[in-house]
Every structure is written in C-alpha cells, then in structure tokens.
Scaffold this active site. Structure first.
Site, PDB file in Angstrom:
ATOM      1  CG  HIS A 290      27.608  47.820  51.649  1.00 32.56           C
ATOM      2  ND1 HIS A 290      28.972  47.977  51.494  1.00 32.56           N
ATOM      3  CD2 HIS A 290      27.165  49.045  52.023  1.00 32.56           C
ATOM      4  CE1 HIS A 290      29.321  49.216  51.767  1.00 32.56           C
ATOM      5  NE2 HIS A 290      28.239  49.889  52.092  1.00 32.56           N
TER       6      HIS A 290
ATOM      7  CG  ASP B  56      30.892  45.573  50.004  1.00 36.05           C
ATOM      8  OD1 ASP B  56      29.829  45.316  49.424  1.00 36.05           O
ATOM      9  OD2 ASP B  56      31.006  46.469  50.860  1.00 36.05           O
TER      10      ASP B  56
ATOM     11  N   GLY C 231      26.879  57.019  53.097  1.00 37.28           N
ATOM     12  CA  GLY C 231      26.534  57.488  51.757  1.00 37.28           C
ATOM     13  C   GLY C 231      27.734  57.596  50.849  1.00 37.28           C
ATOM     14  CG  ASN C 232      31.544  59.576  51.392  1.00 40.54           C
ATOM     15  OD1 ASN C 232      31.340  60.237  52.397  1.00 40.54           O
ATOM     16  ND2 ASN C 232      31.909  60.125  50.240  1.00 40.54           N
ATOM     17  CB  SER C 233      29.233  52.823  50.944  1.00 44.21           C
ATOM     18  OG  SER C 233      29.564  52.726  52.299  1.00 44.21           O
TER      19      SER C 233
ATOM     20  CB  ILE D 166      45.866  25.850  44.552  1.00 45.84           C
ATOM     21  CG1 ILE D 166      45.934  26.449  45.957  1.00 45.84           C
ATOM     22  CG2 ILE D 166      46.323  26.858  43.499  1.00 45.84           C
ATOM     23  CD1 ILE D 166      47.348  26.826  46.382  1.00 45.84           C
ATOM     24  N   GLY D 167      43.083  24.316  45.977  1.00 48.14           N
ATOM     25  CA  GLY D 167      42.626  23.181  46.767  1.00 48.14           C
ATOM     26  C   GLY D 167      43.448  22.878  47.999  1.00 48.14           C
ATOM     27  CB  VAL D 168      45.896  24.057  50.061  1.00 49.54           C
ATOM     28  CG1 VAL D 168      46.681  23.169  49.132  1.00 49.54           C
ATOM     29  CG2 VAL D 168      46.069  25.533  49.700  1.00 49.54           C
TER      30      VAL D 168
ATOM     31  CB  ILE E 182      46.751  27.899  54.158  1.00 48.69           C
ATOM     32  CG1 ILE E 182      45.781  29.064  53.918  1.00 48.69           C
ATOM     33  CG2 ILE E 182      47.151  27.239  52.844  1.00 48.69           C
ATOM     34  CD1 ILE E 182      46.343  30.176  53.053  1.00 48.69           C
TER      35      ILE E 182
END
Length: 504
Positions: free
Chosen positions: A129, A159, A231-233, A288-290, A292
């Site tokens: 961001h 992020d 600004g710390n991001s 894995i295609g689930v 949940i």
C-alpha cells in the site's frame, strides 16, 4: 486517598531485596523461566546505530484524476452537445479546473513510507500500500542519497512489495529473523519514517501473536506496542538480535497516531513472499481446491470429533488436488504436511507455504476416525487465472436468500415467480435479481440496489447465479479489473461498470 497498612512494611522490605537482586543481575526467584536482568537491554543505541543504514524512506508520486461528472456523450450535432460543452467551459468540471474536453485536470499527490534493504544488491522490502499505483518511487538512504526504484513485484494478499534500486556501492542490508520463535513480551524495536520526519527509532514489546484484523486471507499479524505511526508502514520490526521479524503494516488508532496497538506482518509469512517476488516477480502459493469453514463445538459434537479443531470441507473443486486425493464434503482436515490444523484460519497459510508439486501428507477426520491421504499441491495463482476459485468460493447462500457473488459485492437470485411478484417484473423479463448489496462496495457506490435486474455481464446474457459467477471468472482470467453489467433498474436499462473484488 492513600491509606497506609502496617502489614505492608515487611512486604516493602522483601520488594527492596528483589529489586536489589535484579540490579545485581541475579535471577529473580519465582519468575517463569528464571528471567534475568541481562534479558533487558540497558540501551538500544548500539543496535539502532548498526541498523539505521539499512532502513530507508520511500517517497511516491501519483497522478490522481479528480473525480466528478464528465461531460455526457451525445451524437455529433446534437444541441445537447453544445449546451454541456458551453457549461463545462464556463464552470469547469466538478473536482478541479476544466480542460478543453470538459474533464477536471489531474493533480499530483505524494506520500511517504518506509522500507528496509534485504539484499546489498539493492533489493528493498516495503508494504504494497506504500507504493500502490505510484508513478514514481524514490528511495532515500540514511545519508540522504535519493535513488529511483522500480517495482520487482507485489502481493496484495499480504501487503508486501519488493523494490530494486541501482547503485554502484553495496548497500547495508539486514537479515530475516524467526517470527515464530518470538514470544509475547519479547523486546522489539521499530525504525521508520513517521509523519515524514526521517529515520526514527521506537521500542516496545510483542503484545500478541496471530492477530486476525480482516486484512487478507493469510492474516496472522504480530501486535506490538512499539510506536508505529503514519509513515512507518513498510518499515522493519527488529528483535534484540537485530533481525527483522516483522514488517510494520497497520495501526489501530482513532486519532491516526500511535495508541500502542500496531500490527506487523511476521517474517515467517513475508520471507517466502519476498523470495517468490525476487525469483518470479509474483507469488507462487500452494492450492488444494477446497472451500472450508470453521468447526464449531456443535459441529465437532455432530462429527464425533474430540473438540473444535481443524478445517471443515464445505466444497471441493472438480479436478483439483483435493478431489484427486479423494476428499469429500464433510471431511475435516486436522493435520497438513506435518503440522496440526488448530482452526480454519491456519489451513490457508499452511497450504500457501507448501512447495508447489510436493506430495503432502494430509490427515482427515471422516466417519468418526482419522484417515491419511497424499495430496499433490497445485499453484493458487494458476487456479485463479483459470477461474477455478470463482466457481467455488463466491457461491454461498446469505440472509437475503440469494447467492453471494463476493467479487461484485452483491448477492443475486433467479428471477422466479416470487421475485417477479415482489419486484414487479413482467413475465417476459429475463436475468437475475439483486437481493443484497454489500455496504460501501463499488456496486453500492454505482447505485445498484436490491430489486435491480442484471440482464448481461460483459455482454453475456445471464439467467441464473451460476452464469454470473462464470462471467466474473472469465473476466478475471482475461485480466479485467471491472465487470460491465447491463442492469434493469425501475424499468430503465443502463450499463454499470463494477470493480471486481467486491472490496471497499
């Protein structure tokens, strides 16, 4: 009012003895683990001095088009064309000064963030961001040297972003630490660029681990009370060994300043993302295609599971790794690739961090007993590009009685006799009816509301919720950022572009 109790006298004497022992570096009796005074740093000065050259300020510049109505488009020669052109020329487009075409002039905006050098060759880690949609990115080193940076890759789900600068001199870099080994109460130090002031150092402790703040599918933030401000991001959170164990990312604050609740992406998650971005320019996560859901106490009791744990399989993607391994709806995944699955939130991260192509050991709970299977891990990003996730995840019944299509931020239902009667549509009307719109979604901002009829998605006619889901999946596969809906709203048909993602 302060009241003195004579019984405190002996207690105060014992306190003086304990404090004296602490000052002498003697282990404090009765404290867990026998903590010593040497565990508490006398000063962070030496550590800060060594690490500050590796922390950078990041300045970005972005062109922003002022929002506001644009001049309507009319056929050439239409009297309305001259009328609106004259109006915009005199008054300007809302949001800024007018250009000859009647649109508001774009403006330049700048923002500041932080980052840290992870490789002497000029690779720099920050938050996505911080640099998102930036036209220009400038990295400022501790000695005020300004370097132009390019984006190597970014990952919106965590992020995290990776930048690269070119320099003739090797840069001071820092190393990753082990966030999993960090404990609540450990000392940490943050270095960053709060409020654009330049390199600043703050210290605190780890307040909590595995925080879920609904920022993404892999939320497992470390919470700290080390002051983190605007600004710390993107800046680093160090342990007392000088290792990066987190990337400072978010704060909880009513005022915008630090109130002692900051959140950071742990190195255990960020390190693999950065490695993928450096090698491939994108992430490569396991899949894995689930679909949940959580295992509640009631569900655990119904499945004869000893306690609420694991991830309950609610849907299995046809042709995906889970189906090939024999997983069924109703199975509970309790262990994955050598790791226990304590709850639903743990499984996506475990799967994402597993090497693609690996045959992982999976333990299921089925029919009142455990079952072991082998499962080959596929790539999440390829599954997304192929539209495999859209067929599973967005479809779920909601309180409105419709099916949630999260990518659009709304729910839809078939146009049956009940819907025709409720919303007043004729017998020959076709499409799917909107039953709910997510608050503050792009769909809501575009004026969509329950009762509106979606006739087409990207020029494809839709007759049921499945058609909408397939059209959205196709749009994502093509790399589109919006879906164009033909909507019948109170008898008027209009095209409405809705940003994909369903986000705010």
């Amino acid at each position: 009012m302060f009241l003195f109790n004579p019984a405190w006298a002996s207690g105060l004497g014992r306190l003086r003895v304990v404090l004296a022992a602490a000052l002498m570096g003697v282990a404090l009796l009765g404290t867990p683990g026998g903590a010593t005074a040497r565990d508490v740093p006398e000063s962070f000065a030496d550590l800060a001095e060594a690490l500050q050259p590796a922390v950078v300020n990041i300045s970005t510049t972005q062109t922003i088009n002022n929002r506001g109505p644009e001049m309507p488009q009319f056929p050439p020669g239409s009297p309305f064309e001259d009328f609106f052109k004259d109006f915009f020329d005199r008054h300007g487009a809302p949001g800024g000064p007018a250009q000859p075409n009647g649109k508001a002039k774009p403006r330049r905006a700048t923002s500041l963030g932080s980052g840290f050098i992870i490789d002497p060759e000029g690779y720099i880690v920050t938050n996505n961001h911080v640099i998102k949609d930036a036209d220009e990115i400038t990295v400022i080193l501790q000695d005020n040297t300004a370097l132009t940076a390019k984006v190597v890759g970014f990952d919106e789900k965590t992020d995290v972003a990776l930048l690269k600068v070119e320099t003739k001199q090797p840069l001071t870099a820092v190393a990753w630490g082990d966030a999993d080994a960090a404990r609540v109460g450990d000392w940490v130090m943050a270095i960053g660029n709060p409020f654009g002031l330049g390199g600043s150092v703050t210290a605190g402790i780890i307040s909590a681990k595995t925080r879920d703040i609904n920022a993404g599918p892999y939320d497992s933030f470390i919470q700290t009370d080390a002051a983190i401000n605007k600004g710390n991001s993107g800046g680093p959170l160090f342990n007392i060994k000088g290792e990066v164990i987190c990337i400072n990312t978010a704060i909880f604050s009513p005022s915008g300043g630090s109130v002692g609740i900051g959140f950071a992406v742990p190195s255990s998650l960020a390190k693999q993302v950065v490695a993928d971005l450096k090698q491939y320019g994108r992430t490569r996560r396991g899949w894995i295609g689930v679909r949940i859901q959580s295992v509640s106490d009631e569900i655990a009791e119904g499945l004869k599971l000893d306690k609420a744990r694991g991830a309950l399989v609610a849907a299995v993607t046809p042709g995906g790794p889970a189906e090939k391994a024999g997983l069924k709806v109703g199975d509970v995944i309790v262990r994955f690739d050598g790791h226990d699955v304590p709850d639903m939130r743990a499984l996506p991260r475990l799967v994402a961090e597993t090497d693609i192509g690996k045959r992982a050991d999976v333990t299921l709970w089925r029919d009142g007993k455990e079952k072991a299977v082998k499962m080959e891990i596929a790539e999440l990003e390829k599954a997304e590009a192929d539209g495999l996730l859209a067929d599973n995840a967005p479809q779920r019944a909601d309180d409105s009685g419709g099916v949630a299509v999260e990518a659009l931020g709304l729910s839809v239902a078939p146009l049956d006799d009940r819907a025709r009667s409720e919303f007043g549509y004729e017998a020959d009307a076709t499409g799917v009816v909107i039953t709910a719109v997510t608050d503050d979604s792009d769909a809501m901002k575009k004026g969509l509301e329950p009762g509106a009829l979606i006739v087409k998605v990207n020029q494809t006619e839709v007759a049921g919720p499945d058609d909408v889901v397939r059209a959205v999946a196709a749009a994502r596969k093509e790399g589109r950022k919006t879906a164009l809906l033909l909507v019948d709203l109170r008898g008027t048909r209009t095209f409405v572009p809705v940003r994909l993602g369903g986000g705010k």
